[in-house]
Design a protein around this motif. Sequence first.
Motif, PDB file in Angstrom:
ATOM      1  N   PRO A 104      11.489  73.197 -20.954  1.00  0.00           N
ATOM      2  CA  PRO A 104      11.030  72.010 -20.430  1.00  0.00           C
ATOM      3  C   PRO A 104      12.370  70.722 -20.570  1.00  0.00           C
ATOM      4  O   PRO A 104      12.458  69.894 -19.922  1.00  0.00           O
ATOM      5  N   ALA A 107      14.451  71.033 -17.939  1.00  0.00           N
ATOM      6  CA  ALA A 107      13.577  70.714 -16.727  1.00  0.00           C
ATOM      7  C   ALA A 107      13.783  69.159 -16.907  1.00  0.00           C
ATOM      8  O   ALA A 107      14.011  68.738 -15.550  1.00  0.00           O
ATOM      9  N   LEU A 112      13.266  68.304 -12.941  1.00  0.00           N
ATOM     10  CA  LEU A 112      12.407  69.313 -12.241  1.00  0.00           C
ATOM     11  C   LEU A 112      11.156  69.703 -12.909  1.00  0.00           C
ATOM     12  O   LEU A 112      11.118  69.517 -14.230  1.00  0.00           O
ATOM     13  N   ASP A 113      10.145  69.930 -12.034  1.00  0.00           N
ATOM     14  CA  ASP A 113       8.973  70.429 -12.709  1.00  0.00           C
ATOM     15  C   ASP A 113       9.095  71.742 -13.163  1.00  0.00           C
ATOM     16  O   ASP A 113      10.113  72.494 -12.678  1.00  0.00           O
ATOM     17  N   CYS A 114       8.511  72.527 -14.179  1.00  0.00           N
ATOM     18  CA  CYS A 114       8.586  73.843 -14.476  1.00  0.00           C
ATOM     19  C   CYS A 114       7.266  74.431 -15.038  1.00  0.00           C
ATOM     20  O   CYS A 114       6.105  73.614 -15.235  1.00  0.00           O
ATOM     21  N   VAL A 115       7.209  75.634 -14.988  1.00  0.00           N
ATOM     22  CA  VAL A 115       5.776  76.573 -15.220  1.00  0.00           C
ATOM     23  C   VAL A 115       6.066  77.217 -16.718  1.00  0.00           C
ATOM     24  O   VAL A 115       6.857  77.747 -16.946  1.00  0.00           O
ATOM     25  N   SER A 116       5.217  76.932 -17.422  1.00  0.00           N
ATOM     26  CA  SER A 116       4.926  77.567 -18.720  1.00  0.00           C
ATOM     27  C   SER A 116       4.313  78.932 -19.138  1.00  0.00           C
ATOM     28  O   SER A 116       3.057  78.785 -18.347  1.00  0.00           O
ATOM     29  N   ILE A 146       4.398  75.566  -7.405  1.00  0.00           N
ATOM     30  CA  ILE A 146       5.517  74.843  -7.670  1.00  0.00           C
ATOM     31  C   ILE A 146       6.856  74.959  -6.483  1.00  0.00           C
ATOM     32  O   ILE A 146       6.951  76.269  -6.067  1.00  0.00           O
TER      33      ILE A 146
ATOM     34  N   LEU B  95       6.271  66.175 -16.076  1.00  0.00           N
ATOM     35  CA  LEU B  95       7.497  65.333 -15.747  1.00  0.00           C
ATOM     36  C   LEU B  95       7.145  64.019 -15.428  1.00  0.00           C
ATOM     37  O   LEU B  95       7.743  63.163 -15.960  1.00  0.00           O
ATOM     38  N   SER B 124       0.620  73.626 -22.215  1.00  0.00           N
ATOM     39  CA  SER B 124       1.746  73.863 -21.515  1.00  0.00           C
ATOM     40  C   SER B 124       3.087  73.559 -22.175  1.00  0.00           C
ATOM     41  O   SER B 124       4.297  73.871 -22.084  1.00  0.00           O
ATOM     42  N   ASN B 125       3.149  72.789 -23.376  1.00  0.00           N
ATOM     43  CA  ASN B 125       4.108  72.564 -24.254  1.00  0.00           C
ATOM     44  C   ASN B 125       5.487  71.944 -23.281  1.00  0.00           C
ATOM     45  O   ASN B 125       6.581  72.539 -23.660  1.00  0.00           O
ATOM     46  N   GLN B 126       5.056  71.048 -22.591  1.00  0.00           N
ATOM     47  CA  GLN B 126       6.149  70.443 -21.881  1.00  0.00           C
ATOM     48  C   GLN B 126       6.662  69.075 -22.060  1.00  0.00           C
ATOM     49  O   GLN B 126       7.829  68.587 -21.825  1.00  0.00           O
ATOM     50  N   PRO B 129       9.546  67.815 -24.915  1.00  0.00           N
ATOM     51  CA  PRO B 129      11.161  68.128 -24.563  1.00  0.00           C
ATOM     52  C   PRO B 129      11.335  67.402 -23.154  1.00  0.00           C
ATOM     53  O   PRO B 129      12.480  66.927 -23.384  1.00  0.00           O
ATOM     54  N   MET B 130      10.572  67.284 -22.178  1.00  0.00           N
ATOM     55  CA  MET B 130      10.819  66.389 -21.091  1.00  0.00           C
ATOM     56  C   MET B 130      11.309  65.058 -21.263  1.00  0.00           C
ATOM     57  O   MET B 130      12.179  64.559 -20.825  1.00  0.00           O
ATOM     58  N   HIS B 218       6.101  68.130  -7.976  1.00  0.00           N
ATOM     59  CA  HIS B 218       6.339  69.190  -6.823  1.00  0.00           C
ATOM     60  C   HIS B 218       5.646  70.391  -7.684  1.00  0.00           C
ATOM     61  O   HIS B 218       5.967  71.610  -7.504  1.00  0.00           O
ATOM     62  N   ILE B 219       4.484  69.989  -8.586  1.00  0.00           N
ATOM     63  CA  ILE B 219       3.676  71.266  -9.007  1.00  0.00           C
ATOM     64  C   ILE B 219       2.259  70.702  -8.932  1.00  0.00           C
ATOM     65  O   ILE B 219       1.955  69.551  -9.256  1.00  0.00           O
ATOM     66  N   SER B 220       1.426  71.628  -8.683  1.00  0.00           N
ATOM     67  CA  SER B 220      -0.034  71.231  -8.614  1.00  0.00           C
ATOM     68  C   SER B 220      -0.952  72.650  -8.909  1.00  0.00           C
ATOM     69  O   SER B 220      -0.451  73.851  -8.830  1.00  0.00           O
TER      70      SER B 220
END
Lengths: 325, 254
Positions: A104, A107, A112-116, A146, B95, B124-126, B129-130, B218-220
């Motif tokens: 991430p 990302a 950019l988006d990302c998938v976990s 995505i 994001l 999702s742990n995002q 860090p983002m 860009h994610i759904s």
Amino acid sequence: MTVLVFAEHDGTKIKSKTMATITAAASFSDEIHVLVLASERQSPALTEQAAVIAGVSQVICASADHFSCGLTEDLAAQIIEQMKRHTYSHILMSSSYLGKRVLPYLAGKLNLDCVSDCIVTENDGLGSDFFVRPVYASSLLVVEKITASPKLISIRASTFARAGKQAIPAPITIIPAAPKVSAVTRTAINKAEEVFGIAITRAKIVIGIGRGITKEELPLVEKLASILNAAIGATRAVVEEGLVSSSAMLGQTGKTIAPDLYIAIGISGAIQHLAGVKDSKVIVAINDDLQAPIFQVANYGIVGNAKVIIPQLISALEKTPEEVA
Amino acid sequence: MKILVPVKQVIDPSFPVRLKPDCSGLEMGLMHLVINPYDEVALEEALQWREHDDAQSVLAISCGNEGCLDVLRSALAMGADRALLIETHHAMSSLVLARILKKIALDEQCDVIFIGRQGMGSDSNQVAPMLAALLDWPLISFAEAIKLEGSADGKTVVVQTRSDSGSVTLKAPLPAVISVELTLNTPRYAAMQNLIKAKKTVIPRKAAESLGVDLNTHISVAQLRHLPMRPNGEIVADVPTLLDRLRHKEKILL
């Protein structure tokens, strides 16, 4: 299409999580690059190992001492460098603690988006933009779409087989190391305590204990574990009681394991615990309450008190199979 | 020092979630919404810093619809100095959320951001860090113990973190983004009078669209699914039967 897989290692060996991630990568493309970042001293052995993992078409290696600290910013910076040298369709890491921070972060740097924590790569013909991952402590699955490119995906390694070996090693390309950018310094490492010398995430057999086990029965559990050469894990409640160390905690807030055999003793099976053990190949539940949710996920169950069942198991296992027959 | 604590509203993780029969979403009827337990730990850490005079103010922020005011009220009742709702009716990716938090962190001149390592449920742990990447601040993930140290050229944090091979201690200058584990501390209960006070507080709101932040994603979520069922388990009568199955059917034990 080329997939870049980030190699996780312990300084001497490429981790099995990476082998599983390479299996996942193979479902996207035949062209798989593996990026090895390590110190000068560690690199030769690691790149050699990476080159013979089945499916790998090229090993890319950058060596610098700062890589061995595993700091997020430094690893991400080097991945970005490599992305300038080659166009990738996917960037993959396993969803380890390392992958959960580096991917991430990368990302974010790339906007950019990302998938976990992706679990399957076949997606019922939905198309290459769709990825499946567990949510709500692994009690449901979500399919995420995505459209970003490249696709940054972390892989739940325990759901993929490890890639085997290939006879002809892949070529190794050495690239210059990007300078250290991280303002973070690593000041100490404390290795996880290993129960009976077996790391719980690597053990083939794991015995999990829950509230049904008290201090009294613990020696019995330890004896059973030594006969089976098993590691011992525990639910949050047991860890909080101080019966076992927190490094043995299984579940959403602890470790996720996928052994060949998981024996849950005195565990009711709260979803937070099941999240950490669901990927086990075979689950055996021993509990005196048939209504306990653990029986719904178990392949085999015995309804009975741990105090009675464990000694029976021990004495039966101490006999050789021939004697039993 | 100013601390920013993003708080997310999540489905109470102590209850199992259920899919609607047509899988179009979650059965929300019986669901109770709470502050993300990981964020609650992050907030507790911030409050402890303020109590030790390491920090002067704690800002809790949530992004979403009006319903999120509830978690901000919980944060105020626990002791946050201020709360802010970033209002939006769109589903938000990690994001986009990180972009919004970056904007707020800079506008408010925050020195440290404590945030739960994951949203309970989305898992999702995002965001942490983002957010660190966007701010270009040091990232410290999975904190289990945090110590603040003063030095000539500013403040640094020394943090014990979880890693794949055990625990690792990291040192970083502030400002920094620190994601926390549940084991970091035990969050306090809000006192009844604080809950009542928080209920009456008017919480400031800002529309996400007014921030000048890119809200495109860009994610759904395409679908929700049940887990594939495990094969029906067998309740065996006794230990010999169990060992027989493990030896001869599963071929796990010798």
